[in-house]
Design a protein around this motif. Sequence first.
Motif, PDB file in Angstrom:
ATOM      1  N   GLY A   1     -15.562   5.743  -1.149  1.00  0.00           N
ATOM      2  CA  GLY A   1     -15.140   4.798  -0.117  1.00  0.00           C
ATOM      3  C   GLY A   1     -13.776   4.178  -0.382  1.00  0.00           C
ATOM      4  O   GLY A   1     -13.162   3.597   0.503  1.00  0.00           O
ATOM      5  N   GLY A   2     -13.316   4.291  -1.630  1.00  0.00           N
ATOM      6  CA  GLY A   2     -12.012   3.724  -1.967  1.00  0.00           C
ATOM      7  C   GLY A   2     -12.119   2.350  -2.598  1.00  0.00           C
ATOM      8  O   GLY A   2     -11.317   1.460  -2.332  1.00  0.00           O
ATOM      9  N   LYS A   3     -13.088   2.185  -3.479  1.00  0.00           N
ATOM     10  CA  LYS A   3     -13.274   0.887  -4.115  1.00  0.00           C
ATOM     11  C   LYS A   3     -12.157   0.556  -5.101  1.00  0.00           C
ATOM     12  O   LYS A   3     -11.726  -0.584  -5.184  1.00  0.00           O
ATOM     13  CB  LYS A   3     -14.629   0.848  -4.836  1.00  0.00           C
TER      14      LYS A   3
ATOM     15  N   ASP B   1     -13.935  11.071 -10.961  1.00  0.00           N
ATOM     16  CA  ASP B   1     -13.035  10.921  -9.825  1.00  0.00           C
ATOM     17  C   ASP B   1     -12.301  12.235  -9.578  1.00  0.00           C
ATOM     18  O   ASP B   1     -11.110  12.354  -9.790  1.00  0.00           O
ATOM     19  CB  ASP B   1     -12.049   9.776 -10.074  1.00  0.00           C
TER      20      ASP B   1
ATOM     21  N   GLN C   1     -11.123  -2.021   3.108  1.00  0.00           N
ATOM     22  CA  GLN C   1     -10.196  -2.320   2.008  1.00  0.00           C
ATOM     23  C   GLN C   1      -9.324  -3.547   2.270  1.00  0.00           C
ATOM     24  O   GLN C   1      -9.185  -4.417   1.411  1.00  0.00           O
ATOM     25  CB  GLN C   1      -9.282  -1.118   1.743  1.00  0.00           C
TER      26      GLN C   1
ATOM     27  N   PHE D   1      -5.151   1.473   5.485  1.00  0.00           N
ATOM     28  CA  PHE D   1      -6.272   1.142   4.620  1.00  0.00           C
ATOM     29  C   PHE D   1      -7.498   1.899   5.086  1.00  0.00           C
ATOM     30  O   PHE D   1      -7.612   2.250   6.254  1.00  0.00           O
ATOM     31  CB  PHE D   1      -6.545  -0.365   4.650  1.00  0.00           C
ATOM     32  N   LYS D   2      -8.401   2.106   4.126  1.00  0.00           N
ATOM     33  CA  LYS D   2      -9.628   2.812   4.443  1.00  0.00           C
ATOM     34  C   LYS D   2     -10.724   1.766   4.642  1.00  0.00           C
ATOM     35  O   LYS D   2     -10.869   0.870   3.786  1.00  0.00           O
ATOM     36  CB  LYS D   2      -9.997   3.657   3.219  1.00  0.00           C
TER      37      LYS D   2
ATOM     38  N   PRO E   1     -19.868   3.147  -0.297  1.00  0.00           N
ATOM     39  CA  PRO E   1     -20.359   4.403  -0.880  1.00  0.00           C
ATOM     40  C   PRO E   1     -19.320   5.044  -1.795  1.00  0.00           C
ATOM     41  O   PRO E   1     -18.136   4.711  -1.722  1.00  0.00           O
ATOM     42  CB  PRO E   1     -20.626   5.281   0.332  1.00  0.00           C
TER      43      PRO E   1
ATOM     44  N   PHE F   1       0.025   5.463   0.809  1.00  0.00           N
ATOM     45  CA  PHE F   1      -0.852   5.551   1.981  1.00  0.00           C
ATOM     46  C   PHE F   1      -0.317   4.654   3.084  1.00  0.00           C
ATOM     47  O   PHE F   1       0.225   3.583   2.819  1.00  0.00           O
ATOM     48  CB  PHE F   1      -2.280   5.100   1.654  1.00  0.00           C
TER      49      PHE F   1
ATOM     50  N   LEU G   1       0.838  -1.200   0.000  1.00  0.00           N
ATOM     51  CA  LEU G   1       0.000   0.000   0.000  1.00  0.00           C
ATOM     52  C   LEU G   1       0.872   1.249   0.000  1.00  0.00           C
ATOM     53  O   LEU G   1       0.642   2.204  -0.742  1.00  0.00           O
ATOM     54  CB  LEU G   1      -0.914  -0.005   1.233  1.00  0.00           C
TER      55      LEU G   1
ATOM     56  N   ARG H   1     -14.831  13.566  -1.789  1.00  0.00           N
ATOM     57  CA  ARG H   1     -14.349  12.189  -1.883  1.00  0.00           C
ATOM     58  C   ARG H   1     -12.975  12.020  -1.238  1.00  0.00           C
ATOM     59  O   ARG H   1     -12.578  10.923  -0.897  1.00  0.00           O
ATOM     60  CB  ARG H   1     -14.313  11.731  -3.341  1.00  0.00           C
TER      61      ARG H   1
HETATM   62  P1  ADP Z   1     -14.948   4.900  -5.045  1.00  0.00           P
HETATM   63  O1  ADP Z   1     -14.616   4.208  -6.323  1.00  0.00           O
HETATM   64  O2  ADP Z   1     -15.315   3.950  -3.953  1.00  0.00           O
HETATM   65  O3  ADP Z   1     -15.971   5.958  -5.213  1.00  0.00           O
HETATM   66  P2  ADP Z   1     -12.240   5.811  -5.177  1.00  0.00           P
HETATM   67  O4  ADP Z   1     -11.629   4.496  -5.420  1.00  0.00           O
HETATM   68  O5  ADP Z   1     -12.355   6.696  -6.349  1.00  0.00           O
HETATM   69  O6  ADP Z   1     -13.657   5.646  -4.492  1.00  0.00           O
HETATM   70  O7  ADP Z   1     -11.437   6.517  -3.995  1.00  0.00           O
HETATM   71  C1  ADP Z   1     -11.822   7.736  -3.444  1.00  0.00           C
HETATM   72  C2  ADP Z   1     -10.639   8.496  -2.920  1.00  0.00           C
HETATM   73  O8  ADP Z   1     -10.079   7.845  -1.770  1.00  0.00           O
HETATM   74  C3  ADP Z   1      -9.509   8.613  -3.913  1.00  0.00           C
HETATM   75  O9  ADP Z   1      -9.096   9.964  -3.948  1.00  0.00           O
HETATM   76  C4  ADP Z   1      -8.428   7.704  -3.363  1.00  0.00           C
HETATM   77  O10 ADP Z   1      -7.143   8.152  -3.691  1.00  0.00           O
HETATM   78  C5  ADP Z   1      -8.670   7.791  -1.869  1.00  0.00           C
HETATM   79  N1  ADP Z   1      -8.185   6.591  -1.131  1.00  0.00           N
HETATM   80  C6  ADP Z   1      -8.454   5.304  -1.416  1.00  0.00           C
HETATM   81  N2  ADP Z   1      -7.868   4.482  -0.526  1.00  0.00           N
HETATM   82  C7  ADP Z   1      -7.224   5.260   0.369  1.00  0.00           C
HETATM   83  C8  ADP Z   1      -6.435   5.005   1.548  1.00  0.00           C
HETATM   84  N3  ADP Z   1      -6.204   3.774   1.983  1.00  0.00           N
HETATM   85  N4  ADP Z   1      -5.931   6.077   2.207  1.00  0.00           N
HETATM   86  C9  ADP Z   1      -6.183   7.328   1.771  1.00  0.00           C
HETATM   87  N5  ADP Z   1      -6.915   7.643   0.689  1.00  0.00           N
HETATM   88  C10 ADP Z   1      -7.434   6.623  -0.021  1.00  0.00           C
END
Ligand code: ADP
Length: 564
Positions: free
Chosen positions: A46-48, A301, A25, A21-22, A43, A18, A12, A329
């Motif tokens: 959410g960091g999918k 995004d 994840q 994890f969010k 949502p 980072f 990661l 986001r």
């Molecule tokens: P989703 O597809 O669920 O709507 P995204 O994958 O686009 O969300 O992620 C949303 C934001 O969160 C992005 O800007 C991404 O860089 C950030 N992000 C994802 N995982 C992490 C993490 N572990 N720590 C910090 N930021 C994160």
Amino acid sequence: MSTVQTDLHAALKKYFGFSKFKGLQEAVIKSILSKHNTFVIMPTGGGKSLCYQLPALMQEGTAIIVSPLIALMKNQVDAIRGISNDEGIAHVLNSSLNKTEVKKVKQDIVDGVTKLLYVAPESLTKEEHVDFLRSVKISFMAIDEAHCISEWGHDFRPEYRNLRHIIKRIGDDIPIIGLTATATPKVQEDILKNLGMNDATTFKASFNRPNLYYEVRPKTKQVDADIIRFIKQNDGKSGIVYCLSRKRVEELAQTLQVNGINAVPYHAGLDAKTRAKHQDMFLMEDVDVVVATIAFGMGIDKPDVRFVIHHDIPKSIESYYQETGRAGRDGGEGHCLAFYAYKDIEKLEKFMSGKPVAEQEIGHALLQEVVAYAETSMSRRKFILHYFGEEFDNETGEGGDLDDNVRHPKKQYEAKEDLVLLLEIVSKTNEKYKSKDLVNVIIGKENALIKSHKTNEQPFFGKGKYKENTYWMALVRQVLVAGYLKKDIETYGVIKLTKAGADFINNPQSFMMTEDHVFDESNDDSIITASKSGGASADEKLMAMLKDLRKKNAKKLGVPPFVI
Ligand code: ADP
Ligand code: MG
């Protein structure tokens, strides 16, 4: 930490920088790495993406990522390329590539360089591509925005329906990862069924977006000025303004421009080139604001959208949640401001009037929830989460103080007596009026229609003139939500008494009415605020009523009303 955990955190850090994890994840990634079919419901924001990007980077072979939008794929590929010296680490395979480009993509895959291959579902239907993909090592297939597979989702794409068949051809034992931000059970069921992954391990995150501030303001003739003022107070920040019609989008974008706001329009009536240009301008921060119809947004995004304004209220809570979900986001602030006028609800009802009755009933059920949301005095976050089947305590829950109702509690009134009068009048005038005429009878305002019926109305005419027209209109709306009255669909909105309404006349109980934006009787002794006594129980009552309403609708329609 076990070695797997250490490796995961190291990866990661290495790939994304980072340190944590969010949410879910890590659990999701472990499930993918152990080759399970995996279903991720998180949502927006959410960091999918990271859930499939990281395991793709860590494993041998190429992960295929199916995604509905070219712009979205391009964004992600650019981001992934930024973390490697080799451009080949991520590719898009779509119809815009020429022969040489396709050849290069395929060579990189064969050479084991490409970890992520983004494809649009329609490209996957090409025989030559499928044949090629069968011959190389695929780590897994991720279906992003998987709700596109369901007609019950808010963005159905027929091409998504073929995916199961194609995945089978590429490789029977390839793990499948479905990802969506749609929280409704019906859509989730459809996804599992259509992707043939009923055995999937499911990960569902909370739909609370604790960094978003929710606010509803009355929509008046000055709405454009209100929007301009709001944007100017948020000068230089990125934002989206949603309107219902293309025409309104064009007009408002122009109004913003002449007022010195850097804004562009976006809707499906613009040609593809202009749309792409305006979207890029927004992503690259050449403009601050996009004024758009719902055509704008899925998968955009842009992490730092600071506000989402609804010039027109959407047709369901689910749409509202999706659209506002584009704010904040990155976890930073996000202001979700909706302008609400009941007139707009009536407009949406009119749009539905040509549709089959069953569809209209679903539409009305969804709209009633929107009215309830707009007019409620309870925590808006609590309301939204309740809609998705989540309990939320706004005293202790994250983000619990971030909405207008919690910050500035609305007043509530005991309206028992007024409600009895209203219900009696509906009943004794033989349930023949739409809300406006009904209120005219109550306040004693004559018009041609009422004149033609006058003998019936005589005893009731003007009986409620101790209160204003706006008060009675608000009461009618809130009583519709509470289920004591209903609108007849066949006659486009004639107000009828329900069984609960008839019971109420015989056995009246406390009915707390929420202050309408328009009327304000601040000298009235009966006023109490939602935060003081009565507020909580009024909230609970509303919840109970909504639950009831949903149950009834579910029975009638065969589906929960919130599944669309
Ligand atoms: P989703 O597809 O669920 O709507 P995204 O994958 O686009 O969300 O992620 C949303 C934001 O969160 C992005 O800007 C991404 O860089 C950030 N992000 C994802 N995982 C992490 C993490 N572990 N720590 C910090 N930021 C994160
Ligand atoms: Mg996404």
